[in-house]
Each structure stands twice: as structure tokens, then as C-alpha cells.
Design a protein around this motif. Structure first.
Motif, PDB file in Angstrom:
ATOM      1  N   GLU A   1       5.892  -0.721  20.098  1.00 61.68           N
ATOM      2  CA  GLU A   1       5.619  -2.334  19.606  1.00 61.68           C
ATOM      3  C   GLU A   1       4.511  -2.553  19.520  1.00 61.68           C
ATOM      4  O   GLU A   1       4.089  -2.999  18.436  1.00 61.68           O
ATOM      5  CB  GLU A   1       5.736  -2.535  21.497  1.00 61.68           C
ATOM      6  CG  GLU A   1       6.434  -4.456  21.625  1.00 61.68           C
ATOM      7  CD  GLU A   1       7.634  -5.183  22.089  1.00 61.68           C
ATOM      8  OE1 GLU A   1       7.613  -3.584  22.943  1.00 61.68           O
ATOM      9  OE2 GLU A   1       7.755  -5.810  22.307  1.00 61.68           O
TER      10      GLU A   1
ATOM     11  N   GLU B   1       1.427  -4.333  11.050  1.00 66.69           N
ATOM     12  CA  GLU B   1       1.898  -5.229  10.514  1.00 66.69           C
ATOM     13  C   GLU B   1       0.311  -6.165  10.797  1.00 66.69           C
ATOM     14  O   GLU B   1       0.513  -6.564   8.866  1.00 66.69           O
ATOM     15  CB  GLU B   1       2.608  -7.286  11.808  1.00 66.69           C
ATOM     16  CG  GLU B   1       3.965  -6.261  11.836  1.00 66.69           C
ATOM     17  CD  GLU B   1       5.120  -7.252  11.051  1.00 66.69           C
ATOM     18  OE1 GLU B   1       4.343  -8.714  10.834  1.00 66.69           O
ATOM     19  OE2 GLU B   1       6.180  -7.507  10.885  1.00 66.69           O
TER      20      GLU B   1
ATOM     21  N   GLU C   1      -0.596  -4.542   7.338  1.00 69.45           N
ATOM     22  CA  GLU C   1      -0.056  -5.631   6.122  1.00 69.45           C
ATOM     23  C   GLU C   1      -0.475  -6.156   5.450  1.00 69.45           C
ATOM     24  O   GLU C   1      -0.829  -7.007   4.700  1.00 69.45           O
ATOM     25  CB  GLU C   1       1.217  -5.497   6.603  1.00 69.45           C
ATOM     26  CG  GLU C   1       2.381  -4.150   6.392  1.00 69.45           C
ATOM     27  CD  GLU C   1       3.987  -4.494   6.893  1.00 69.45           C
ATOM     28  OE1 GLU C   1       4.315  -5.748   7.472  1.00 69.45           O
ATOM     29  OE2 GLU C   1       4.844  -3.640   7.213  1.00 69.45           O
TER      30      GLU C   1
ATOM     31  N   LEU D   1      -3.212  -6.513   3.122  1.00 72.14           N
ATOM     32  CA  LEU D   1      -3.042  -5.359   2.078  1.00 72.14           C
ATOM     33  C   LEU D   1      -3.506  -6.259   0.712  1.00 72.14           C
ATOM     34  O   LEU D   1      -4.350  -5.889   0.038  1.00 72.14           O
ATOM     35  CB  LEU D   1      -1.947  -5.198   2.191  1.00 72.14           C
ATOM     36  CG  LEU D   1      -1.391  -3.801   1.370  1.00 72.14           C
ATOM     37  CD1 LEU D   1      -2.090  -2.601   1.632  1.00 72.14           C
ATOM     38  CD2 LEU D   1       0.367  -2.962   1.329  1.00 72.14           C
ATOM     39  N   PHE D   2      -3.234  -7.232   0.926  1.00 69.88           N
ATOM     40  CA  PHE D   2      -3.205  -8.236  -0.207  1.00 69.88           C
ATOM     41  C   PHE D   2      -4.275  -9.234  -0.061  1.00 69.88           C
ATOM     42  O   PHE D   2      -4.155 -10.345  -1.362  1.00 69.88           O
ATOM     43  CB  PHE D   2      -2.293  -8.881  -0.551  1.00 69.88           C
ATOM     44  CG  PHE D   2      -0.908  -8.033  -0.932  1.00 69.88           C
ATOM     45  CD1 PHE D   2      -0.807  -7.318  -2.250  1.00 69.88           C
ATOM     46  CD2 PHE D   2       0.360  -7.320   0.066  1.00 69.88           C
ATOM     47  CE1 PHE D   2       0.701  -5.995  -2.415  1.00 69.88           C
ATOM     48  CE2 PHE D   2       1.443  -6.143  -0.448  1.00 69.88           C
ATOM     49  CZ  PHE D   2       1.601  -6.518  -1.632  1.00 69.88           C
TER      50      PHE D   2
ATOM     51  N   ARG E   1       7.407   4.900  10.544  1.00 66.34           N
ATOM     52  CA  ARG E   1       7.228   5.979   9.752  1.00 66.34           C
ATOM     53  C   ARG E   1       7.073   4.814   8.059  1.00 66.34           C
ATOM     54  O   ARG E   1       6.569   6.115   7.028  1.00 66.34           O
ATOM     55  CB  ARG E   1       7.941   6.939   9.838  1.00 66.34           C
ATOM     56  CG  ARG E   1       6.991   8.445   9.789  1.00 66.34           C
ATOM     57  CD  ARG E   1       8.119   9.425  10.190  1.00 66.34           C
ATOM     58  NE  ARG E   1       7.579  10.622  10.261  1.00 66.34           N
ATOM     59  CZ  ARG E   1       8.215  11.822  10.222  1.00 66.34           C
ATOM     60  NH1 ARG E   1       9.847  12.075  10.648  1.00 66.34           N
ATOM     61  NH2 ARG E   1       7.639  13.338   9.627  1.00 66.34           N
TER      62      ARG E   1
ATOM     63  N   LEU F   1       7.784   2.172   7.256  1.00 70.06           N
ATOM     64  CA  LEU F   1       7.037   1.335   7.032  1.00 70.06           C
ATOM     65  C   LEU F   1       5.443   2.464   6.413  1.00 70.06           C
ATOM     66  O   LEU F   1       5.235   1.128   5.522  1.00 70.06           O
ATOM     67  CB  LEU F   1       6.729   0.301   7.790  1.00 70.06           C
ATOM     68  CG  LEU F   1       7.756  -0.670   8.469  1.00 70.06           C
ATOM     69  CD1 LEU F   1       7.804  -1.575   9.859  1.00 70.06           C
ATOM     70  CD2 LEU F   1       8.221  -1.743   7.247  1.00 70.06           C
TER      71      LEU F   1
ATOM     72  N   ASN G   1       5.602   3.064   2.836  1.00 70.03           N
ATOM     73  CA  ASN G   1       5.482   1.412   2.356  1.00 70.03           C
ATOM     74  C   ASN G   1       3.592   1.146   1.906  1.00 70.03           C
ATOM     75  O   ASN G   1       3.572   0.974   1.071  1.00 70.03           O
ATOM     76  CB  ASN G   1       6.092   0.173   2.681  1.00 70.03           C
ATOM     77  CG  ASN G   1       6.229  -0.253   1.905  1.00 70.03           C
ATOM     78  OD1 ASN G   1       5.531  -0.838   0.542  1.00 70.03           O
ATOM     79  ND2 ASN G   1       7.095  -1.512   2.528  1.00 70.03           N
ATOM     80  N   LEU G   2       3.060   0.970   3.690  1.00 70.50           N
ATOM     81  CA  LEU G   2       1.677   0.588   3.470  1.00 70.50           C
ATOM     82  C   LEU G   2       0.911   1.204   2.707  1.00 70.50           C
ATOM     83  O   LEU G   2      -0.144   1.058   1.988  1.00 70.50           O
ATOM     84  CB  LEU G   2       1.853   0.593   4.835  1.00 70.50           C
ATOM     85  CG  LEU G   2       0.479  -0.425   5.130  1.00 70.50           C
ATOM     86  CD1 LEU G   2       0.055  -1.793   5.069  1.00 70.50           C
ATOM     87  CD2 LEU G   2       0.083   0.045   6.987  1.00 70.50           C
ATOM     88  N   ARG G   3       0.924   2.858   2.940  1.00 71.10           N
ATOM     89  CA  ARG G   3      -0.099   3.843   2.399  1.00 71.10           C
ATOM     90  C   ARG G   3       0.265   3.763   1.152  1.00 71.10           C
ATOM     91  O   ARG G   3      -0.336   3.750   0.214  1.00 71.10           O
ATOM     92  CB  ARG G   3       0.137   4.985   2.996  1.00 71.10           C
ATOM     93  CG  ARG G   3      -1.122   6.004   3.333  1.00 71.10           C
ATOM     94  CD  ARG G   3      -1.086   7.210   3.325  1.00 71.10           C
ATOM     95  NE  ARG G   3       0.280   7.997   3.025  1.00 71.10           N
ATOM     96  CZ  ARG G   3       1.717   8.326   3.380  1.00 71.10           C
ATOM     97  NH1 ARG G   3       1.975   8.171   4.644  1.00 71.10           N
ATOM     98  NH2 ARG G   3       2.789   8.463   2.852  1.00 71.10           N
TER      99      ARG G   3
ATOM    100  N   ARG H   1       2.988  -7.038  -4.393  1.00 68.29           N
ATOM    101  CA  ARG H   1       3.588  -7.749  -3.057  1.00 68.29           C
ATOM    102  C   ARG H   1       5.195  -8.799  -3.284  1.00 68.29           C
ATOM    103  O   ARG H   1       5.869  -7.468  -2.012  1.00 68.29           O
ATOM    104  CB  ARG H   1       2.797  -9.257  -3.126  1.00 68.29           C
ATOM    105  CG  ARG H   1       3.134  -9.851  -1.599  1.00 68.29           C
ATOM    106  CD  ARG H   1       2.574 -11.492  -1.819  1.00 68.29           C
ATOM    107  NE  ARG H   1       1.790 -10.878  -0.429  1.00 68.29           N
ATOM    108  CZ  ARG H   1       0.897 -12.059  -0.157  1.00 68.29           C
ATOM    109  NH1 ARG H   1       0.541 -12.495  -1.513  1.00 68.29           N
ATOM    110  NH2 ARG H   1      -0.242 -11.402   1.032  1.00 68.29           N
TER     111      ARG H   1
ATOM    112  N   PHE I   1       6.627  -4.971  -2.328  1.00 71.15           N
ATOM    113  CA  PHE I   1       5.907  -4.761  -1.208  1.00 71.15           C
ATOM    114  C   PHE I   1       7.075  -4.926  -0.279  1.00 71.15           C
ATOM    115  O   PHE I   1       6.782  -4.051   0.929  1.00 71.15           O
ATOM    116  CB  PHE I   1       4.445  -5.220  -1.163  1.00 71.15           C
ATOM    117  CG  PHE I   1       4.556  -4.848   0.392  1.00 71.15           C
ATOM    118  CD1 PHE I   1       3.616  -3.324   1.263  1.00 71.15           C
ATOM    119  CD2 PHE I   1       4.383  -5.628   1.613  1.00 71.15           C
ATOM    120  CE1 PHE I   1       4.096  -3.094   2.536  1.00 71.15           C
ATOM    121  CE2 PHE I   1       4.256  -5.263   3.137  1.00 71.15           C
ATOM    122  CZ  PHE I   1       3.816  -3.914   3.041  1.00 71.15           C
TER     123      PHE I   1
ATOM    124  N   ARG J   1      10.323  -3.864  -0.484  1.00 73.73           N
ATOM    125  CA  ARG J   1      10.520  -2.591   0.858  1.00 73.73           C
ATOM    126  C   ARG J   1      10.385  -2.254   1.937  1.00 73.73           C
ATOM    127  O   ARG J   1      11.177  -1.694   2.932  1.00 73.73           O
ATOM    128  CB  ARG J   1       9.273  -1.454   0.229  1.00 73.73           C
ATOM    129  CG  ARG J   1      10.138  -0.137   0.592  1.00 73.73           C
ATOM    130  CD  ARG J   1       8.655   0.650  -0.366  1.00 73.73           C
ATOM    131  NE  ARG J   1       8.880   2.710   0.033  1.00 73.73           N
ATOM    132  CZ  ARG J   1       7.288   2.926   0.406  1.00 73.73           C
ATOM    133  NH1 ARG J   1       6.732   2.255  -0.056  1.00 73.73           N
ATOM    134  NH2 ARG J   1       7.836   4.339   0.619  1.00 73.73           N
TER     135      ARG J   1
END
Lengths: 321, 321, 321, 321, 321
Positions: free
Chosen positions: A155, A162, A165, A168-169, A240, A242, A245-247, B180, B183, B186
Motif C-alpha cells: 500500500e 502515485e 506519477e 511526471l508532467f 510493477r 505501473l 509505465n512511469l519509467r 499524458r 500515460f 496505460r
């Protein structure tokens, strides 16, 4: 305080008595005994092993490092290895918990005090009406506490993903600290998976009817425990996904930023190079039109302004600036 | 309005009666009772549990977060967890639906009102001729509605992938908004897979004959449901492949664009550097051939034009501009 | 022309009779009837379903979109879904083919006319000596034609991969069109896999002896069909590997080209910057050695030629140019 | 020294006797004989094979290269191939160990002397009380030593991964040496997996009751051995995950550094280009305002300082420098 | 020379007799007949099929392209497809070998002469003492030769991977030729896997006791063959891992080199831009301090040397040059 407990007919009869008394209590099959050893010496453990008739291999296993969660089935007892995870300075430290299960005794051996056994006894006391199931009840409370800890970690990792994430933008590019966070998170997820996924097999083995570990009344509780273990494993797998996706989005953002910078570089280099070239022309020591005259100055200045301006507009239009 | 229903011999006898009456109706095995609870308190649920004789663990599970879709088989009843997915601001929010199934009662517990139970009752009414199958019929209508929602989502994601694909080869480079979108898409696909793929196991368990959940007449309908679940899982996997295709092509396009920009940079930098170098030569304060004479000016201008022109043509030919 | 056929004792007795006559022929178990519907309305299909005693769910499935290839086993008949693939403008369009199989009737329902049923009848006629196997024979001819089409597509994709491979090491960098081709190819391969791999399960189900679909004489032919299906699946997997090889080599080539360009940029920028710097020196309005004298000119020119030449040779030696 | 041993009733009766005597001892089923051959010739091995009645194929297998760890079950004996791993100059060299197991004889054939057989005999002596289990005991000691060596290697690789991780976020960019280390580590991990994972199958086969290799008393020890093998396999998989984390973070760091450099390049290029452009303007041979006058000098210098300064501040603010 | 052989009681009785005589020999169950067809016409094969009573499907399969290695079990005979791999110009060309196996006849059909059947007969002659096992012996010799060829290829690919690895960390960057080699190697590995891994299933099917293909004496030899097949499959998988290690390290090296070049570019551009800027200053037509005087020259030269020198040292220190 010595951690010992004696149950009889589902009632907690005695607590905190010296370990030396254990062998007396154990002989009566109507008694259920639990005691806990924290970071014991080899001699202590050997004595316990002799008293309860534990297999030498099981006793030796307690001191072996780099174990994996498992159940070893011996003739007269079970030996279970599980791992508590202790998070310190954002690094995971596994704490080995070795468990010996005989028909009327449960022994827990903790690698160190980071695993708080009082939380387990509190859990036992909270569901005391099931205590008449003896060792089955005690073992469930213990494993349930361990698996819940794994769950809390997933958790927590979910929340950290999150948080990453959300960054990220943002305008601000990712810093070295963010990269380190991402790295550590992923490393910790590998560490968690290492000790959490084999728990599936552990609980599944305990559910086997021929082992007589789980009483009928406890069966739904062990199945619930099994479900928890599955959830941890599935969620870790999801995390994993997610994370990749993030990476990968992060990598693609880096590429995007590099493109942006290259575009601007190209454009400004071109805009500045043009006036430099023109002033170079008017700096020649040859009688070009306007050499040494005001007309030359006005021509030079006009060409510079017009050429630079046109370039600027052209680049703006193509969205290069 | 209270959501309750009483069926007798396949006919809807009564609707909207208070939940308090449920326990009376349930005692007659010829009756089939359904009622719904939306975001109930712990006390409400406990009372229901006692009336219908539900296992404590099942009742407690309703309030546990982060469940996975599953069927728990208890002696006298089943406990099913499924997830409705609510899409808001292009983020997926799972809504837990807990279902208790006894031989003649179905209880649905919704986490919140985002799951519209009226759509389920409408579906039941639409295929009323199967109602004589009792709980089997009700459960099918409910699960079918949930799985259809998963299906609609995959379909929607498929369209979004298509839309992103169409943009891939447009002149305009991908913006931050597009990145975005990719992202989020996904991420949502991971979220959907998390709740959709375990439904395979759920429906498969229900199909087990020894559970007596599915009546012979309902069997093809449950098999159809199972087929839907499989389709959702397979399609999600396909979308995953399409997404990696999309993402990798996108990365490769980025690299392609960077190469293009670098090529142009190289070329223009070279073309502009040459006249600057030449005017530098003619700007020296040393008596080079043509120093201070018109011949010098003509030489300088000619060399600039010819050298730049030749370079320009050479680069064009190699497709560098 | 109406597509209907009546076989009796392995002989084609009648062809092209109206569908209305089908119900008469079907009642005689010695007859084998086939008929085809192309893009029928719901009413047409329902009437057929009633005449042949088909399950409502199977009939409804014909109109559901986004099916997957499958066999549904009902009490009195089978329902098979398969997909023809229609390639138009280098995009794959799946065409659904629904097949009802009763002991002495085969009904084919095509989503649209892109699937050419005449090719199937031609195939039936070509191996007429097996026709006495009735429905088993007809179904084999139909499925064999569908699987062969899948096979032709894999073969075609294989050739396209080869063509892309040949381009990989050409001087000319990959254009946007090539990238698009690669993208479309990969997308189509996903599309093919989606409808081709579940055919394994379809044919495997048909091979089950308890379904009595395959007569002993037809068994080797169905096994051959199964082998074809496996080949399609394996080849698709191989193509996938070849595609990643292609894609990754392509990415690496891009990187290689970028390195080449950067190296040349560095080198030429250095070579051109040096004379510019030297002419700058001789353009100063200060009495440097050779200021205003021929000696200065010769020094300047000599230094420019020598410095540039040395740099050029040094770079050539390091393979930077 | 000749490596031979003769056990009788669990006691080491004789040691170091010539191999020629083996055939005498072996005929008495109460004897247990072990002997070792290091890099033997084909003739030596053939003679041994004849004496013990070994299958020609097994004897030939000893000299075949590129074997995989395996158990071959022949009528009268087992043939086991395992691999010791010898690390030299940070490269793994597998050393083949061929083992013949008959009811009362164990023959070990080592490819070369890198596998130190004395360590195995020492291990046998350390647990001498189990020696009455004969061949079962000897084989366990041997395999346990081999698997422990695999384990030590995983542990060592784990430490190397940790060391590389520590370097990852240091200021200093990764050098070629680091890249080589990472490459070699990964290569070695593949090499280890190649010989370690098939050991699962080897030990699992030995555990089969119908082979009568493992005596009841040795069973827990073989199960413990099996657990070790599993741990090696799981840990290797974990290391693989950690390595990809490491590698991908490293790649991303590279991209990050490239972005940093590009940003600085852009910025400094712009800052230096501006004064060059201005001095170019004031170097023109046209009567611009301030031509040849002190005012011109002050204007030029002021513009240079102000423009460069403003640019510098603007870039600092955007974190571009 | 015609390739035919007649064995009787384990002795090679006759060789090179015309194929027309085969049907006479085959009728006597005490005879074992082998013959070989190289690239036969359809008519030839049909005649053979009729004489030996082969199934039409099997005979047709010989001419179908893009087969996969397989065993088809017909009532009276087996049909085996395997692939020889012919390496020409570093490309793999599969050569199909179709094998018909009846109780006392073996027919080999080669797609073309690249598969040298004389090597197979030589192998048969080398282990003539097993010839009394008839078809079982012949088939083993044939398949063993095919699998050994697969093995030799993996070994060769392994060496090529090693050679590429050695180049990886050399000063000289990887050329286009190296990239092509890597690409071809990977493509060939896919090609090998395509024909080698299904051999597992082929040999495993032959080992089935109900087929009566393998005589008891031949059993260890077929198990040895199976072991070879497994080794090829495992080694190919290992090579795949080594290749990704190679490829990813190569990509990372490319990135590393690009960083190096960018760093040098930045540094030298800065160092050269500074003197250009200074000489620009001293080239202005305004009375700056030292305008037209020797002092100016010395100032200019000193600033140039000092500024460039300081920059050079600063960059060296940061390891930027």
C-alpha cells in the motif's frame, strides 16, 4: 519480560513463566504452550530443540542466512520460515522469523527485535473466542500479522508510485533525487516480492488436510489469510506494471525535453549567426558599396534587423522557438 | 426508495418493502429475496449477517479495502467480491460490490452510488422468463452487467489507442498532453486488468457443479458470461501489445526527429560559418591581395556566394537540408 | 444465387434450392444440408434458429461484435465463431463467420461478402470422395480454408519483415514511410494473433471424441488442420521475435547515425572556428607583428592553412570525419 | 595421493588404496566404495566402466563437452552430471563433475583440479554419524558442496550488484570500467543460471522413491538440499530484476546527464555569441553612431556587459546554468 | 548411385539396388529396408506411397512448404518432419527432411542435396553392432545426425557472440558491419529455435511406448538424443540472454560515446569562442584602451592566452576534455 503463554481449553491460564517450565507443560496434551526467543544463541536453541524433539536440520536452519519463506514438514513437527520487513532510511531490511509447530506448542524465533511480538499477542487477545483451536489459532494470528505487514508495504509503495506519477508532467524536470527515489522504490519492490510471493506456497501447504494444522473452525480464517497473500502478490505485479509505465514515460519525457532544447539551440544559433555574418561583411577592408559612408551603416543595420526579424518570425511559425 | 424484491415461482411478487420484512420472507424456501445496501454502516451489515446466518469473516470483508475479485465459499452461503469501474476525469475509480448468495436470497452491497443498481433491475426485468431460476438468475444478471461494463471500458480504451495511433505519423510532434494521455491510458489499462482478469476465476468457480449455484437452464448463460470475461482478458492483452507498439514507435519517431534537427543544424551552421570566415579574412589589417581595392570586394563577394551556394547544393543532394 | 446444398450418401444431390426447403430436407437423417447466409437480418436468423432448434444465445451471439474464435457446445448442436481476415489499404479487417453444426446440417453466417464462400464450395468439390463423411467433411473444408488464409497472411507478413530487413543497412536512413510500414505490420500481427491463436482451442475442442463431430476417416484431416493452426501460432511468435530484432537494430542504427553526425559536427565546427579566430586576430586595430605589412598577410595565411590542415589530418586519423 | 575410500557399516575402513583394488571391494555388498578420477584418459575410464558394469553411453558422456546438469537413470546405476564454477579474472569457468552411482559405489570424475575434492572428503568426515547411509550419504555430501558453491556465487554477485548500485548516484559519471563490470556480472549470472537451475530437476529426480537412492534417514537432508537449490534459483531471478533496475536507471542517468550538458551548451553558446555579435557591429567600416569616438567604446562595452549579464541572470533563473 | 540398403538380422545384406526392388524386400517382415529420395517429383513419391501403403496426407505433406518439425501418427506408419540447417553467406537455409517409418522400412526424403545423406550412412556403419534393432536403429542414427547439426550451430553462434563481446569494450566504436553481424546472428538464432525446439516434442513422441518405435536396447540412445535436444533448446535460451546483455550494453556504450563527444564539443566550442570574442573587441573601430598602440596588442594577446588557458585547465579538472 519473558514471552511465554499457556492455554488450556481455550483460556489463557498463565503468562510470562520461565522457559524452563515449558517442558513440564508440554507433556500434557491438553495444554497449548507458546514461547518466543529473540536472537537466541545456538546453545539456547539446541536445548529447546532437544526438549521439544525438533529435527537438527530445522534447528540449524534458524541460523542460516538468506533463507526463503518455506514450510519444512518433519515427522513430529513443522518448521516455518517467514519474513517481517523493516523499513529504515527507505531501505527494506528483512527480519527472519522461524516458527516451530508441534501439536501443542508454538515456538517463535525472531532474528532481532524489529519484529514486535507484542503486536502479535495483542492480536491473539483480540480474537480470544477462537483460542480453543490451540496451535492452529496461534499460528494464524502470527502469520496474519506478518502478511498484513506485507500488505501495508504494498500500500505504501502504491502511494509512492502515485506521488512520482504526479510529478511526471510538472514543468520542472525530474531531479537526481527523484531518480534515486524511483530506483529505491523499485529495489524495495523486488525485496518485498522476494519474501511475499513464496508465502503463497507456505499458506497453501498449511491448508493441506493431511498435516492437521488447521482445525475446521479455523479453515475460513486460513483461507482468508491465503486470499490476503494472493492480494499482496497480485498488487505487487500491478505495481510493477505501473512502475514500467512511469519509467518509460519518464524516459520519453527526457527525450521530449532534449528535442525541445535542440530545437531552440538550432533556432537561436541561426538567428545570432546572421547578424554576425553581416557585420563581418561590413567589417571588410575592401571598398564594398557604402564603405565608410552613412549609407553603408543604414544598409547594414537594416539588413541585420530585417533578416533577424524574418528568421524569428519563421521559426515562431514552425513552433521552433 | 428501498431496493428489495420478492420473487415466488418466477414471478415478481413484491418490491420496495422494508428490509425488516426480509427475515420473514426468507424463511419460506419457496421465496427468493433480493435486497440492496448502499454504503451501509457496520451495524446495519451485522444485523443482516445475523438474520441470514452469514459468516463473520464475510461480513468483515465488506469493509476491508483493496480486495480482489473473488468467491469465498462458506458452508451455507457464498461471498462474492466484484468491481464496478467508474471513470471520472479520465481516471478509473473502482467501486466494490459485495454479494452474499444464499439458496434463496441475494444481497448486494455497493461501496457507493456510482454503481447504478437500477440498471441491474432493468436487466432482470428484460429477461423475466428466466426468473424461475431464482438466485441463479439474479446473480447472472448482476454479474453480466458488471462484466459488460468492463467490456465497454476495453472498447473505449481500444478507441483511445486508435486515436493516438492516428496522431503518430502527423507532422506535428507529440505534445505533453498527448504523452499524458498515453500515460493515463496505460495506467487505466493496468487498473482494469486488476479487477477484470480475476473475474475468470470467479465465474469459473461459480460454474462448479458441487456449489449448486447455476441451474441447468442457466448453464449456457453462465458459460456465455465466462466467454465475455475471457474476451475482456484477451482484448486487454491485445491492447497491451498495441500500446507497446505505439510507445516504441513514438520513441523511435522522437529519435527520428532529433536526427532530422541535428542534420539541419550541422548543415546550416556550416553554410553560415563559411561567409563569416571569408569576411574575417577580408577584415584583416594586412595587405592581402585586393586590400582596399574594388577587386578585393568582388573577390570576397564572389567567394562567399560560390562557396555558400556549393555547400547548399551539396547538402541538398545528400538530403541533409 | 442462393447458396444451399443437399448431400445424400456422399453425393451432391441438389444445389441452389430456396432456403425454405431446408426444413423438409433436414428431417431425413440420411440427408446432409448446408446453406449460407450473408449479413442476414435478425428476423431471418431467428426463423432459421427455430427451424433447426438452435439455442437463443447462439443465435444472439451472431450479432454481438468483438467475439473471439470459440466453440460453444449446446445439447443438440455446436456454435463456432471464426474469423476471416480481409486486408485493405494494408489494414486488417476481421470478418466474422458464425457456424452452426447439427448432426446433419451446417449453417454458415458471414458478416459480409468479403469472405468468398464460393472458394469454400470449390474446395469441397475438389475432395469430393470424402463427402460421405457429411457434416464432418463440410466443416473441415470450411475451417481449412479459413486457417489457410491465416497462414497466407503470416507468410505475407514474413515477406514484409524480410523487405524491411533488407532496407535496414542501406545508406539511406529510414523514412517516415518505413516507420509507418513497420508500425502497421506490427499492428496487423497483433490483429492476426488475436483471431488465429484461439483457433488452437477451437480445433482441439472439435477433436474431442465425445462430441462426435469428426468421423474416423476425417480424423487425420482434422489433425492436419490442427497442425496448420499450430504452425500459424508458432510462426507468428517467430515473426514477433524477428520484429523486435528489426526494431531494436533500427533504434541502434538511429543512435549510430546520430553519433556520426555529432562527430562530424564537432570536427567541422572546430576546423572552421580556427581560421575565424586567426583572421579575428589579424583584424585587430592594434599594432600586432605584421600589422599592415605583407609579412602579416603571409603569416596569417600560413597559420590558417597549416592549423586547418593539421586539424583535418588529426580528425581523419581518428576517423572523426 | 590416490583418492579412494572404503566404508563398512558406516565406518571408514580404508583410504588411499590403489584403484586396482576397487573391484575386489565392490563385490561384497556390505562394502561402500568411493574413488575419484581427475581428468582421466578414455582408456582409464573404459576400464572402470567395465569393472562396475557401467553403460557405454554414460562413460562416453563424461568426455562430451557442453553437457547440462542431469541424471541419467540406467538399469544398474545412475549417471549424474553437475557443474562446479571456477571464477578466474572475473570470468566463470564451468568444471564438469561426472558422478556414477551404483548401490555400493560412488565414482566422481572431475574435468580438472579446480574442483577441490579434499573439501568434499572433509565435509564427509564432519558428519560421519550419517555414514552408515552409504552411497546416499556420500552423494549428499558431494552435491551439497556443489550447491553451496553456487550459493556462494549468488551471494557474491549480490554484493557486486550492491556495489554498482552505490556508484549509481555519485557525481562522477560511470566509466568504461564500470560498464564492463556490469556487462561481466550479467554474463556471469547467465552462466550461473545455466548450471544452477537444472539442479532443481537433478535433485528432484534423486528424491523419487523408486530409485532407492535416498535412505529414509537422509530424506530430510536431501529435502534441505532441494531447498538450497530453489533458493539459488529464486535469488538469481531476483538479482536479474535488480540488474535491470540498475541498468535502466543507469540509462536514464545517462540521458539526464546529456540533457544537462545540452542545456549548458545552449546557454553558454548564447551568452558568448552576443558580445561577438556586438563587437562585430562596432568593427564595421561604416560611420555608425560613435564610430572612432570614445562614446562608441563606452556604448559598445556597456551593451556587451549588460546584454551578457541579463542573459546570464535569465538562464540562472530558469535553472539552465 | 541409388541410396538403398537392405538389412537382415542386423547385417547389411545389400546396398545400392534399384528402388523398384524395394517392394519385394519389404514383404518379408525379417527384412529391414531403407531408401532415400532427393528432391523427388510428385509422381515418384506417389508410387512409393502406394507401394508402402502410406496415407495420402503424409505424402502430400512432403511438398508443403513452411512445415514445422513434427511426428504424425498414422495407423500403419509414422510421418516425421525435421529440418537440417544449411548456413550459406551467414544466412540459415532450412532443408526439409521427411521421414516415413513403417515396421520394417525407413524412407528419407530430402528437399535438396545440401543435406548429405552419406554422413548418415557413415554413422550407421560406425555403430553397426546395434543394427539388429532395425528401423529403431536407423531412425536414431538419422535424427542424431540432425540434432548434432543443430548443436554445432548453437556452438558456432556461441563463439560469434563471444567474438562480438570481445569487441564491445575496444576503443574503436562498433561499425555498421558489426551491427549487421549482430542483427544476422540474432535472426539466425530465431531461425534455429524455430526448427530446434519442436524437436523436443518429436523425440518425446517417439519415446512413447505404445508406438513401438524404440526397442528396449535403443531406449538409452533415444534418451541420450532427447537430452541433446534439451541442451540445444536450453543453450539457445542462454544465448538469447547473452545477446540481450550484448545489445543493451552496446546501446549504453553508444550513449556513453555520445556523452563524451557532447562534453568535448561543449568544451572546445567554449575555448575557441573566447579568443574570437576578444579579437572581436580589439577589432572595433572605436578608441578602446590600447587602440592602435603596442600596449593594446600585448593586452589582447595576454587576455587571449590567459583566458583560454584557464578554461582549458578548468575543463581538464572536471574531466570534460
Amino acid at each position: 519480560m519473558v514471552r511465554t503463554r499457556l492455554y488450556r481449553d481455550g483460556n489463557l491460564v498463565s503468562e510470562g513463566f520461565p522457559i524452563a517450565e515449558v517442558s513440564d507443560h508440554v507433556t500434557d496434551p491438553g495444554n497449548v504452550v507458546w514461547f518466543d526467543l529473540c536472537a537466541p544463541g545456538a546453545a539456547d536453541l539446541e536445548r529447546v530443540g532437544e526438549e521439544l524433539g525438533l529435527h537438527t536440520l530445522a534447528v540449524e536452519d534458524v541460523f542460516q542466512e538468506h533463507q526463503r519463506p518455506k514450510v519444512d514438514v518433519y515427522d513430529s513437527h513443522l518448521f516455518i520460515t517467514a519474513y517481517w520487513l523493516h523499513l529504515e532510511d527507505s531501505r527494506l531490511h528483512p527480519v527472519e522469523i522461524s516458527i516451530f509447530v508441534t501439536p501443542n506448542a508454538l515456538v517463535t524465533v525472531r532474528e532481532n527485535a524489529h519484529f514486535d511480538i507484542d503486536k502479535v499477542t495483542a492480536r491473539w487477545d483480540a480474537s480470544g473466542d477462537l483460542a480453543k483451536n490451540g496451535v492452529s489459532f496461534l499460528l494464524h494470528g502470527l502469520l496474519d500479522y506478518v502478511v498484513d505487514a506485507h500488505f501495508d508495504l504494498v500500500e505504501r509503495f502504491d502511494e509512492e508510485v502515485e506521488a512520482l506519477e504526479d510529478q511526471l508532467f510538472e514543468e520542472r524536470p525530474m531531479t537526481r533525487q527523484d531518480a534515486r527515489k524511483m530506483f529505491t522504490l523499485r529495489k524495495n519492490m523486488v525485496g518485498l516480492r522476494k519474501v511475499a510471493t513464496p508465502m503463497r506456497e507456505v499458506v497453501n501447504t498449511l491448508l493441506r488436510r493431511d498435516l492437521h494444522v488447521v482445525t475446521p473452525e479455523m479453515m475460513p480464517y486460513y483461507q482468508d489469510l491465503y486470499d490476503h497473500v494472493l492480494r499482496v502478490a497480485e498488487w505487487t505485479d500491478n505495481l510493477r506494471d505501473l512502475m514500467s509505465n512511469l519509467r518509460e514515460t519518464h524516459m520519453s519525457q527526457q527525450g521530449f525535453r532534449l528535442n525541445e532544447i535542440m530545437k531552440k539551440l538550432t533556432s537561436w544559433a541561426a538567428i545570432i549567426a546572421v547578424p554576425t555574418m553581416i557585420t563581418g561583411f561590413y567589417g571588410q577592408n575592401v571598398p564594398y558599396p557604402g564603405f565608410g559612408s552613412s549609407a553603408g551603416f543604414w544598409w547594414s543595420s537594416t539588413i541585420i534587423v530585417v533578416a533577424s526579424g524574418l528568421l524569428y518570425l519563421a521559426f515562431k511559425k514552425r513552433d521552433w522557438l
